[in-house]
Scaffold this active site. Structure first.
Site, mmCIF file in Angstrom:
data_model
loop_
_atom_site.group_PDB
_atom_site.id
_atom_site.type_symbol
_atom_site.label_atom_id
_atom_site.label_comp_id
_atom_site.label_asym_id
_atom_site.label_seq_id
_atom_site.Cartn_x
_atom_site.Cartn_y
_atom_site.Cartn_z
ATOM 1 N N SER A 306 28.759 38.550 39.276
ATOM 2 C CA SER A 306 29.334 39.407 38.229
ATOM 3 C C SER A 306 28.334 39.853 37.169
ATOM 4 O O SER A 306 28.645 40.742 36.380
ATOM 5 C CB SER A 306 30.501 38.679 37.559
ATOM 6 O OG SER A 306 31.535 38.451 38.493
ATOM 7 N N HIS A 347 45.208 40.124 36.012
ATOM 8 C CA HIS A 347 44.857 40.608 34.687
ATOM 9 C C HIS A 347 45.727 41.761 34.206
ATOM 10 O O HIS A 347 45.630 42.177 33.050
ATOM 11 C CB HIS A 347 43.383 41.049 34.663
ATOM 12 C CG HIS A 347 42.427 39.925 34.978
ATOM 13 N ND1 HIS A 347 41.519 39.967 36.005
ATOM 14 C CD2 HIS A 347 42.294 38.698 34.404
ATOM 15 C CE1 HIS A 347 40.821 38.835 36.036
ATOM 16 N NE2 HIS A 347 41.287 38.040 35.086
ATOM 17 N N CYS A 360 36.774 41.019 35.755
ATOM 18 C CA CYS A 360 37.805 41.408 36.711
ATOM 19 C C CYS A 360 37.181 42.086 37.941
ATOM 20 O O CYS A 360 36.666 43.210 37.853
ATOM 21 C CB CYS A 360 38.810 42.345 36.038
ATOM 22 S SG CYS A 360 40.104 42.932 37.143
#
Length: 590
Positions: A306, A347, A360
């Site tokens: 990420s 989310h 996310c």
């Protein structure tokens, strides 16, 4: 008849005598001839000193007594080594092992014992006439105050081998008695090695009554001032080593590309090499399963997870498709064909800032698909991924970005599947990067689109030159996007620390930005994902950008982020938080 016969016998005897001296005794007489008349005794030049950016010495010089042996001579007089071994109180096999390393240069002196006590050295010097091929002298030798924290960065020195001669002669120099074998010692050989001096000596038979008739003073090598911060380097190494982490940390000045710290763990101790490392010690390091010789900061890579997501946003912006208010609904994952890429939570409807804070996967997978493979590839290339950064250190690995050539290699034709783009957008799949490349990404986010070529040397001061050569920043890549976009990116990363997946890294009264990453790999499970973190500080006018990687360290917030936080606190020295404000909050995993 008698006279010719006698004359023939005399001439034959003379011829045999001449043959005996010219052929049989030639080498022995040559050695004796060298002991009479004039000779040139080389004096080793002190190697250039190396300092950190604040003047802390990282590589110095100490005078040590060194015993040397000429292999060709000692092989004819094996008793020489035996007598030296007896004086030193060491096994003769140890001296022979050192001598064997000079196989390719048997006619030149090679060190067989370094840092010899004065009493023992004196005994060897006094017995010089009975020790053919042996010499003892005081030489300026390299030493490292910290042999572990800087091992991969500085490297080490030792006697030159054949390949070193070929390398050094390329820049018109003759190798010194000790040359750089790795790290900056090798890369900056021409600057550090100096120029050897010599004494011209008249000596009589049996080496009696030596008299110096001329002297060329050695010229020391250039002094290097590095961009490295000694305190930061040691702190990063100690934090990783104390936890037994395999990984790396890279810290840069985002305004210049100066490398503030470059750490790889585990490491080895360069001081083992200074007196000639033993074969068992070398084999132990070489065969260590944790691979201490590998510089994980630049010479190895992994999927960044990420921490790569900001690059996906940059690619979308270049394509004109980025909006901080573009919303995506996260129901727990993103479906591409028959495959669902999971998110760590559900989310709901998220915009860019919220998606970055929560890391996310659904949002950034959708953003990558919206942007397209070609734009993702082009932006990655413009940011320096898939290529060496140009750091002034050997052994840099370029990393890997999914490309037509790569896909064709294992699919036989250029075809991309939806999952390829999804993986690309969240820093997985074929994408691999080095910690230094990720520090470059953090620096680019901090300064608003500029990627500098990282460099380790700040200044070179040559002997007798009053003005040092200062290394100027060099731009290697630039991504031109509006200032408002870069501010949005920085605000998003500050949000990650303040209320997102890295909120355990908050520092009271001090704002900084970062991004967690947890990368799956071949042996992946929830406990063994690679732990990544990139960050910059302070939030306004950043002066440090950092990437930390921990092999199989788990979540980015668990292993990598605390190291980054500690480095930022040490370098920026923000006000300490009160005990009530600094309570650690639970964090999400990515």
């Amino acid at each position: 008849v008698l006279f010719p016969t006698v004359l023939f016998c005399l001439l034959s005897g003379l011829a045999l005598r001449l043959w005996y001296f010219q052929v049989v005794k030639a080498e022995e007489l040559s050695e004796k001839a060298l002991q009479t008349g004039r000779t040139r005794v080389e004096k080793l030049a002190p190697r250039g000193l190396i300092y950190d950016r604040k003047g802390v010495m990282l590589a110095g010089i100490r005078s040590k007594i060194v015993v040397t042996a000429v292999k060709n001579t000692v092989r004819k007089h094996p008793e020489s080594l035996e007598r030296v071994a007896a004086i030193l109180g060491t096994p003769v096999t140890k001296l022979e092992e050192q001598l064997e390393r000079s196989t390719w240069r048997p006619s030149l002196p090679a060190p067989i014992a370094i840092d010899v006590p004065l009493i023992q050295a004196s005994k060897i010097a006094e017995s010089a006439d009975d020790l053919p091929g042996i010499d003892v002298s005081s030489q300026p030798m390299r030493y490292y105050p910290d042999g572990k924290s800087f091992a991969h960065l500085l490297g080490y020195v030792w006697v030159p081998y054949e390949q070193d001669y070929a390398r050094i002669e390329k820049f018109g120099r003759k190798p010194a008695q000790y040359v750089g074998k790795a790290g900056l010692e090798r890369v900056y050989e021409e600057e550090l090695m100096g120029t050897a001096g010599a004494e011209r000596v008249e000596i009589g038979a049996k080496r009696k009554d030596p008299k110096v008739v001329g002297r060329d003073t050695p010229v020391a090598g250039s002094k290097l001032t590095l961009t490295i911060d000694n305190d930061l380097q040691q702190l990063a190494f100690q934090m990783m080593a104390s936890k037994g982490f395999k990984g790396a940390a890279a810290a840069l000045d985002p305004t210049t590309g100066e490398v503030l710290a470059l750490v790889s763990s585990p490491s080895y101790d360069t001081r083992l090499f200074l007196n000639g490392i033993s074969q068992p010690d070398y084999n132990r390091i070489l065969n260590d399963a944790s691979k201490p010789f590998v510089n994980r900061a630049i010479g190895d890579g992994a999927s960044p997870g990420s921490t790569f997501k900001p690059l996906t946003a940059i690619a979308a912006a270049q394509a004109g498709l980025f909006s901080p208010n573009w919303y995506v609904h996260c129901g727990g994952g993103y479906r591409a064909g028959n495959r669902v890429t999971k998110c760590l939570g559900v989310h709901g409807s998220v915009n860019f800032k919220r998606a970055l804070e929560k890391s996310c996967n659904t949002y950034f997978a959708a953003l990558a698909v919206r942007t397209g493979m070609k734009q993702m590839q082009e932006t990655s290339e413009q940011a320096g991924f898939g290529a060496r950064t140009g750091l002034d250190l050997s052994g840099e690995w370029p990393g890997r970005v999914i490309s037509d050539e790569l896909v064709k290699r294992y699919r036989k034709r250029v075809v991309y599947y939806p999952g390829d783009l999804v993986n690309f957008g969240i820093g997985q799949g074929e994408l691999t990067t080095t910690p230094l490349q990720m520090a470059n990404l953090a620096a680019m986010l901090a300064n608003g689109g500029t990627v500098y070529r990282p460099h380790l040397v700040k200044e070179i001061r040559r002997p007798n030159d009053p003005l040092p050569q200062r290394i100027q920043p060099e731009v290697s890549h630039r991504i031109d996007l509006p200032a408002a976009f870069w501010q949005t990116m920085r605000d998003g990363m500050v949000g990650v620390v303040e209320q997102g997946t890295a909120r355990a890294g908050k520092i009271a009264g001090f704002l900084w930005g970062g991004k967690t990453g947890s990368a799956e790999h071949g042996r992946f499970n929830e406990k063994t994902s690679h732990s990544w973190f990139i960050g910059f500080a302070p939030a306004v006018n950043p002066k440090i950008a950092i990437a930390v990687f921990v092999d199989s360290g788990g979540h980015g917030s668990t292993a990598a982020m605390p190291i980054c936080k500690a480095l930022i606190e040490a370098y920026c020295k923000p006000a300490r938080a009160s005990s009530s404000d600094s309570a650690t909050e639970a964090s999400e995993s990515r």
